[in-house]
Design an enzyme around this catalytic site. Structure first.
Site, PDB file in Angstrom:
ATOM      1  N   TYR A  39      -2.036  -1.472  10.399  1.00  0.00           N
ATOM      2  CA  TYR A  39      -1.974  -1.428   8.938  1.00  0.00           C
ATOM      3  C   TYR A  39      -0.690  -0.744   8.483  1.00  0.00           C
ATOM      4  O   TYR A  39       0.027  -1.247   7.611  1.00  0.00           O
ATOM      5  CB  TYR A  39      -3.198  -0.692   8.386  1.00  0.00           C
ATOM      6  CG  TYR A  39      -3.353  -0.785   6.890  1.00  0.00           C
ATOM      7  CD1 TYR A  39      -3.926  -1.910   6.304  1.00  0.00           C
ATOM      8  CD2 TYR A  39      -2.944   0.252   6.053  1.00  0.00           C
ATOM      9  CE1 TYR A  39      -4.079  -1.998   4.927  1.00  0.00           C
ATOM     10  CE2 TYR A  39      -3.092   0.168   4.677  1.00  0.00           C
ATOM     11  CZ  TYR A  39      -3.659  -0.958   4.122  1.00  0.00           C
ATOM     12  OH  TYR A  39      -3.801  -1.051   2.751  1.00  0.00           O
ATOM     13  N   SER A  82       0.865  -1.171   0.000  1.00  0.00           N
ATOM     14  CA  SER A  82       0.000   0.000   0.000  1.00  0.00           C
ATOM     15  C   SER A  82       0.900   1.219   0.000  1.00  0.00           C
ATOM     16  O   SER A  82       2.064   1.152   0.407  1.00  0.00           O
ATOM     17  CB  SER A  82      -0.870   0.007   1.261  1.00  0.00           C
ATOM     18  OG  SER A  82      -1.490   1.264   1.463  1.00  0.00           O
TER      19      SER A  82
END
Length: 270
Positions: A150, A137
């Site tokens: 995350y 990401s």
């Protein structure tokens, strides 16, 4: 790598980026094992490209399930050429998420990559070829407002992909690392559609940063990168500028992120 005629495994392929990658690979001539924790979702992905894709339920972080996916691919199609570690979870917000959430997020977002590579890379070295795609990401290069697990695991996924590329790049192993910002997926929808203000801030930090892309567009860009052997795959080109700004002046970048977070909180909480 030549995708036509290759054998691929895609995790988290029941929807979103994983599904788009599985379909794009099949359309490019690959034979694909598409896995997902949701058996029906995996089957739905496979049914759209019958004959080219096999759907299987699997926990992407389970060694036994990864071994089974490899065995299915080898039995039905032949040796695995490409592994796409796409399955991922958000991990929750703040420091209050607890040990169980940390463990699960580390397992799915990081250890799943390590376990798959540990099983496949030695075989690829013997064959003299193989390809590993880590779906990380932009949060792995920058950060994710709201979610510590995350952010940390996506940074770690980028780091592991870098290590693979350095260690095995001269042994015929290709590695790419996909780092998009906003993509229209269930994960992003869960943030932006939440009634929880902190969750909305996390979602807005993504959607306000740039265009939200369709999964198919991300898949097309990613396949081009695999064909060309590019390590860093950035569907949102501005991420590279942000990353350079971060490295050029870390304190200034952190201060800017604090201001950005404050602006979003003021907009949503007002």
């Amino acid at each position: 790598m030549d995708i036509n005629g290759s054998v691929a495994i895609v995790t988290g392929a029941g929807s979103g980026i994983g599904q788009a990658l599985a379909w794009a690979l099949a359309d490019a001539g690959a034979r694909v094992v598409a896995s997902d924790i949701d058996a029906d979702a995996a089957a739905g992905t496979a049914s759209a490209r019958a004959g080219q894709i096999i759907g299987r339920r699997a926990d992407a972080s389970s060694i036994a399930d990864i071994e089974n996916l490899i065995a299915v691919a080898e039995k039905e199609f032949g040796p695995v050429d490409l592994y796409i570690a796409n399955a991922g979870i958000g991990g929750g917000l703040g420091l209050e998420i607890g040990e169980a959430a940390w463990d699960l997020t580390i397992d799915v977002n990081l250890r799943a990559h390590i376990r798959a590579a540990t099983l496949l890379v030695p075989k690829w070295v013997e064959r003299g070829r193989g390809y590993f795609l880590a779906v990380a990401s932009a949060a792995g290069l920058l950060t994710q407002i709201g979610s510590p697990a995350y952010s940390v695991t996506k940074h770690a996924a980028v780091g592991f992909a870098e290590w693979l590329a350095i260690t095995y790049g001269d042994k015929g192993i290709g590695v790419s690392c996909l780092c998009p910002m906003g993509v229209r997926t269930a994960l992003l929808d869960g943030l932006t559609e939440s009634e929880d203000p902190a969750t909305k801030v996390a979602g807005s930090s993504i959607t306000a940063a740039g265009e939200v892309l369709e999964p198919a567009a991300v898949a097309a860009i990613t396949l081009d990168a695999i064909r060309e052997g590019n390590f860093l795959v950035l569907p949102h080109p501005q991420v590279l500028d942000m990353y350079r700004q971060k490295g050029a002046d870390y304190d200034r970048w952190i201060a800017g992120m604090r201001r950005y977070q404050g602006i979003l909180e003021a907009q949503i909480l007002s």
